[in-house]
Scaffold this motif. Structure first.
Motif, PDB file in Angstrom:
ATOM      1  N   PRO A 174       0.842  -1.204   0.000  1.00  0.00           N
ATOM      2  CA  PRO A 174       0.000   0.000   0.000  1.00  0.00           C
ATOM      3  C   PRO A 174       0.874   1.250   0.000  1.00  0.00           C
ATOM      4  CG  PRO A 174       0.052  -0.998   2.183  1.00  0.00           C
ATOM      5  CD  PRO A 174       0.795  -1.929   1.278  1.00  0.00           C
ATOM      6  N   PRO A 175       0.322   2.374  -0.434  1.00  0.00           N
ATOM      7  CA  PRO A 175       1.101   3.623  -0.422  1.00  0.00           C
ATOM      8  C   PRO A 175       1.666   3.951   0.961  1.00  0.00           C
ATOM      9  CG  PRO A 175      -0.929   3.908  -1.642  1.00  0.00           C
ATOM     10  CD  PRO A 175      -1.010   2.565  -0.996  1.00  0.00           C
ATOM     11  N   ASP A 176       0.878   3.635   1.996  1.00  0.00           N
ATOM     12  CA  ASP A 176       1.333   3.840   3.380  1.00  0.00           C
ATOM     13  C   ASP A 176       0.966   2.573   4.166  1.00  0.00           C
ATOM     14  OD1 ASP A 176       1.893   4.539   5.977  1.00  0.00           O
ATOM     15  OD2 ASP A 176       0.797   6.433   5.946  1.00  0.00           O
ATOM     16  N   ALA A 177       1.963   1.709   4.357  1.00  0.00           N
ATOM     17  CA  ALA A 177       1.707   0.416   5.011  1.00  0.00           C
ATOM     18  C   ALA A 177       1.219   0.569   6.438  1.00  0.00           C
ATOM     19  CB  ALA A 177       2.980  -0.433   4.986  1.00  0.00           C
ATOM     20  N   SER A 178       1.556   1.670   7.084  1.00  0.00           N
ATOM     21  CA  SER A 178       1.160   1.853   8.487  1.00  0.00           C
ATOM     22  C   SER A 178      -0.347   2.061   8.638  1.00  0.00           C
ATOM     23  CB  SER A 178       1.908   3.042   9.094  1.00  0.00           C
ATOM     24  OG  SER A 178       1.469   4.269   8.528  1.00  0.00           O
ATOM     25  N   LYS A 179      -1.043   2.291   7.553  1.00  0.00           N
ATOM     26  CA  LYS A 179      -2.487   2.486   7.644  1.00  0.00           C
ATOM     27  C   LYS A 179      -3.254   1.172   7.754  1.00  0.00           C
ATOM     28  CE  LYS A 179      -2.884   7.062   5.603  1.00  0.00           C
ATOM     29  NZ  LYS A 179      -3.610   7.922   4.648  1.00  0.00           N
ATOM     30  N   PHE A 180      -2.585   0.074   7.412  1.00  0.00           N
ATOM     31  CA  PHE A 180      -3.191  -1.245   7.623  1.00  0.00           C
ATOM     32  C   PHE A 180      -2.593  -1.822   8.906  1.00  0.00           C
ATOM     33  CE2 PHE A 180      -3.984  -0.554   3.168  1.00  0.00           C
ATOM     34  CZ  PHE A 180      -5.207  -1.155   2.939  1.00  0.00           C
ATOM     35  N   LYS A 181      -3.260  -1.542   9.994  1.00  0.00           N
ATOM     36  CA  LYS A 181      -2.748  -1.962  11.306  1.00  0.00           C
ATOM     37  C   LYS A 181      -3.332  -3.309  11.687  1.00  0.00           C
ATOM     38  CE  LYS A 181      -2.414   1.045  14.633  1.00  0.00           C
ATOM     39  NZ  LYS A 181      -0.979   1.284  14.820  1.00  0.00           N
ATOM     40  N   ALA A 182      -2.568  -4.045  12.482  1.00  0.00           N
ATOM     41  CA  ALA A 182      -3.050  -5.338  12.983  1.00  0.00           C
ATOM     42  C   ALA A 182      -3.861  -5.086  14.262  1.00  0.00           C
ATOM     43  CB  ALA A 182      -1.885  -6.282  13.220  1.00  0.00           C
ATOM     44  N   TYR A 183      -3.401  -5.600  15.370  1.00  0.00           N
ATOM     45  CA  TYR A 183      -4.202  -5.537  16.587  1.00  0.00           C
ATOM     46  C   TYR A 183      -4.126  -4.183  17.277  1.00  0.00           C
ATOM     47  CZ  TYR A 183      -5.008 -10.505  16.211  1.00  0.00           C
ATOM     48  OH  TYR A 183      -5.403 -11.737  15.768  1.00  0.00           O
ATOM     49  N   PHE A 184      -5.261  -3.765  17.816  1.00  0.00           N
ATOM     50  CA  PHE A 184      -5.346  -2.568  18.636  1.00  0.00           C
ATOM     51  C   PHE A 184      -4.472  -2.752  19.871  1.00  0.00           C
ATOM     52  CE2 PHE A 184      -7.959  -0.552  22.142  1.00  0.00           C
ATOM     53  CZ  PHE A 184      -7.486   0.735  21.910  1.00  0.00           C
ATOM     54  N   ASN A 185      -3.638  -1.772  20.163  1.00  0.00           N
ATOM     55  CA  ASN A 185      -2.665  -1.921  21.255  1.00  0.00           C
ATOM     56  C   ASN A 185      -3.240  -1.678  22.643  1.00  0.00           C
ATOM     57  OD1 ASN A 185      -2.984   0.838  21.386  1.00  0.00           O
ATOM     58  ND2 ASN A 185      -0.944   1.336  20.570  1.00  0.00           N
ATOM     59  N   GLY A 186      -4.531  -1.401  22.723  1.00  0.00           N
ATOM     60  CA  GLY A 186      -5.170  -1.227  24.015  1.00  0.00           C
ATOM     61  C   GLY A 186      -5.312   0.218  24.459  1.00  0.00           C
ATOM     62  N   LYS A 187      -4.652   1.117  23.769  1.00  0.00           N
ATOM     63  CA  LYS A 187      -4.725   2.537  24.120  1.00  0.00           C
ATOM     64  C   LYS A 187      -5.374   3.291  22.974  1.00  0.00           C
ATOM     65  CE  LYS A 187      -1.962   6.461  25.716  1.00  0.00           C
ATOM     66  NZ  LYS A 187      -0.608   6.968  26.027  1.00  0.00           N
ATOM     67  N   TYR A 188      -6.568   3.786  23.198  1.00  0.00           N
ATOM     68  CA  TYR A 188      -7.304   4.479  22.148  1.00  0.00           C
ATOM     69  C   TYR A 188      -6.718   5.864  21.895  1.00  0.00           C
ATOM     70  CZ  TYR A 188     -11.031   6.944  19.715  1.00  0.00           C
ATOM     71  OH  TYR A 188     -11.743   7.697  18.805  1.00  0.00           O
ATOM     72  N   ASP A 189      -6.462   6.130  20.634  1.00  0.00           N
ATOM     73  CA  ASP A 189      -5.959   7.428  20.197  1.00  0.00           C
ATOM     74  C   ASP A 189      -6.849   7.886  19.046  1.00  0.00           C
ATOM     75  OD1 ASP A 189      -4.660   9.574  19.001  1.00  0.00           O
ATOM     76  OD2 ASP A 189      -2.657   8.784  19.398  1.00  0.00           O
ATOM     77  N   ARG A 190      -7.644   8.887  19.301  1.00  0.00           N
ATOM     78  CA  ARG A 190      -8.616   9.349  18.308  1.00  0.00           C
ATOM     79  C   ARG A 190      -7.961   9.719  16.980  1.00  0.00           C
ATOM     80  NH1 ARG A 190     -11.542  14.409  17.237  1.00  0.00           N
ATOM     81  NH2 ARG A 190     -13.647  13.878  16.516  1.00  0.00           N
ATOM     82  N   LYS A 191      -6.860  10.415  17.047  1.00  0.00           N
ATOM     83  CA  LYS A 191      -6.166  10.848  15.827  1.00  0.00           C
ATOM     84  C   LYS A 191      -5.657   9.641  15.027  1.00  0.00           C
ATOM     85  CE  LYS A 191      -4.720  15.428  17.396  1.00  0.00           C
ATOM     86  NZ  LYS A 191      -3.548  16.327  17.656  1.00  0.00           N
ATOM     87  N   GLU A 192      -5.217   8.614  15.752  1.00  0.00           N
ATOM     88  CA  GLU A 192      -4.729   7.426  15.068  1.00  0.00           C
ATOM     89  C   GLU A 192      -5.858   6.716  14.334  1.00  0.00           C
ATOM     90  OE1 GLU A 192      -1.877   4.442  13.937  1.00  0.00           O
ATOM     91  OE2 GLU A 192      -1.838   6.577  14.441  1.00  0.00           O
ATOM     92  N   PHE A 193      -7.034   6.622  14.951  1.00  0.00           N
ATOM     93  CA  PHE A 193      -8.156   5.967  14.298  1.00  0.00           C
ATOM     94  C   PHE A 193      -8.693   6.792  13.127  1.00  0.00           C
ATOM     95  CE2 PHE A 193      -7.990   3.063  17.748  1.00  0.00           C
ATOM     96  CZ  PHE A 193      -8.669   1.928  17.336  1.00  0.00           C
ATOM     97  N   GLN A 194      -8.469   8.081  13.161  1.00  0.00           N
ATOM     98  CA  GLN A 194      -8.844   8.915  12.024  1.00  0.00           C
ATOM     99  C   GLN A 194      -7.836   8.789  10.877  1.00  0.00           C
ATOM    100  OE1 GLN A 194      -9.103  12.709  14.058  1.00  0.00           O
ATOM    101  NE2 GLN A 194     -11.340  12.632  14.075  1.00  0.00           N
ATOM    102  N   ARG A 195      -6.638   8.313  11.182  1.00  0.00           N
ATOM    103  CA  ARG A 195      -5.568   8.227  10.187  1.00  0.00           C
ATOM    104  C   ARG A 195      -5.526   6.875   9.469  1.00  0.00           C
ATOM    105  NH1 ARG A 195      -0.516   6.465   9.317  1.00  0.00           N
ATOM    106  NH2 ARG A 195      -0.587   5.132  11.146  1.00  0.00           N
ATOM    107  N   VAL A 196      -5.866   5.777  10.174  1.00  0.00           N
ATOM    108  CA  VAL A 196      -5.679   4.426   9.640  1.00  0.00           C
ATOM    109  C   VAL A 196      -6.770   4.042   8.645  1.00  0.00           C
ATOM    110  CG1 VAL A 196      -4.506   3.679  11.744  1.00  0.00           C
ATOM    111  CG2 VAL A 196      -6.985   3.303  11.497  1.00  0.00           C
TER     112      VAL A 196
END
Length: 386
Positions: free
Chosen positions: A342-364
């Motif tokens: 993918p153009p940005d591999a970090s946008k396809f994340k595996a498991y949620f690390n347990g700490k919710y980050d709103r900005k991260e969920f808006q980015r992935v």
């Protein structure tokens, strides 16, 4: 010759005769012992070989004997086959009971399930939905029959988004038939759910974890035969957070291919697991190579919609095994198609690390979550105005 001479000669011949008889006896005894030993050894070898084969067959069959494909033709089912009409509107409880009764009856055990989708038939279907809505992107969600809460959560979150950036998006749930326990009650509930939401695609294979390869190939065949005019499709698991806006941005980019394209979380040089105790065990009889070809992690991969037909054709020549995403990789390898990063591999994340980050969920684009309620909570928060 005197009598005494004759007696002496007789006396000398006696030991010679005795020795000859003894020698013959020993020879015969040795031959008998050799024959018996050799026969016993062969029997022992045969016995050991049989035991070994039985043990090996147990591990070969154990993961798949419990999920044999149902009979390929149900004479009492009038819903049609993969080229039939909308069975969701015609299926009755009595039809379903007969399907389930016949499908769970005794069938010959097999060493591996058959993934080629035309071996199975639809119980619930939406064959005209793509003709009516003409979606740009179809999101196909494999889900178990009993996972009603997961379907509800998706319908109220990312599955409720029908138009993104001016493009039509459609979500459909793919499932097999329920297990034996409470099967008829579950099927009645699925019939009602289908009539209400028009988003269930159900085929008559037994819905189990080990049959995910069948489910995936049925998805591919449905896209190829029911929705060939869509531009893209995605297989996305029911426990995923999916940011459809970000996905659509990636697909609408000018450099995104529209043919022979599949992307997601790319897996390279993954060894085949041979431990029978593992959830991901694959015996050599099913897949004899030590490493899988490059494939995309099954949690969610996106592809141009020309691929489903090609994958179904390739599956005719690829022996099925129970790791569905690796099996798709094997079909791609047969087609000489390499999965794309993918153009940005970090946008396809595996498991949620347990700490919710709103900005991260808006980015992935994707993240695996732990419950339907978590999906609802995170979705609502990520969508609220800042």
């Amino acid at each position: 010759m005197t009598t005494s001479s004759f007696q002496r000669m007789a006396t000398l011949r006696l030991p010679v005769k005795s020795c000859f008889v003894l020698l013959v006896f020993i020879t015969v005894a040795v031959l008998v012992i050799y024959y018996v030993s050799n026969t016993h050894l062969q029997l022992t070898k045969d016995w050991l070989s049989k035991v070994s084969n039985n043990i090996h067959s147990y591990y070969i069959k154990q993961p798949v004997r419990i999920v044999p494909p149902p009979p390929r033709h149900h004479q009492t089912v009038k819903q049609g086959t993969l080229n039939g009409t909308n069975v969701a509107r015609t299926t009755t409880d009595s039809n379903v009971t007969e399907v389930l009764r016949k499908s769970t009856s005794s069938v010959p055990s097999i060493r591996y399930h058959e993934a080629y989708p035309r071996n199975y038939h639809f119980i619930l279907d939406e064959p005209n939905i793509c003709k009516q809505e003409k979606p740009f992107l179809v999101l196909m969600v494999p889900v178990a029959p009993h996972e009603l809460e997961a379907r509800k959560a998706i319908r109220s979150t990312w599955g409720n988004v029908s138009v993104v950036r001016g493009k039509t998006v459609r979500v459909l749930f793919s499932l097999g038939r329920p297990g034996i326990k409470d099967a008829e009650a579950q099927q009645r509930q699925l019939n009602l759910e289908s009539k209400k939401y028009h988003d269930l695609i159900q085929s008559d294979f037994l819905d189990t974890y080990l049959n995910l390869t069948i489910k995936t190939m049925v998805i591919m065949d449905w896209l190829a035969t029911r929705c060939p005019n869509a531009t893209y499709a995605m297989k996305v698991d029911s426990d995923m957070f999916l940011n459809v806006e970000n996905l659509m941005s990636m697909l609408l980019a000018s450099n995104t291919p529209k043919e022979n394209y599949m992307t997601g979380m790319v897996m390279w040089n993954r060894p085949v697991i041979r431990d029978p105790a593992s959830k991901w065990y694959v015996p050599k009889k099913l897949y004899d190579k030590d490493y899988y070809p490059t494939y995309l992690l099954g949690m969610g991969y996106v592809f141009s919609n020309d691929l489903p037909k090609k994958l179904v054709e390739a599956s005719k020549e690829i022996k099925p095994f129970n790791i569905e995403d690796a099996y798709i990789g094997a079909c791609l390898d047969k087609l000489h198609i390499v999965p794309s990063n993918p153009p940005d591999a970090s946008k396809f994340k595996a498991y949620f690390n347990g700490k919710y980050d709103r900005k991260e969920f808006q980015r992935v684009i994707t993240t695996i979550l732990s419950s339907p309620q978590q999906l609802i909570d995170f979705w609502q928060d990520s969508r609220r105005p800042t």
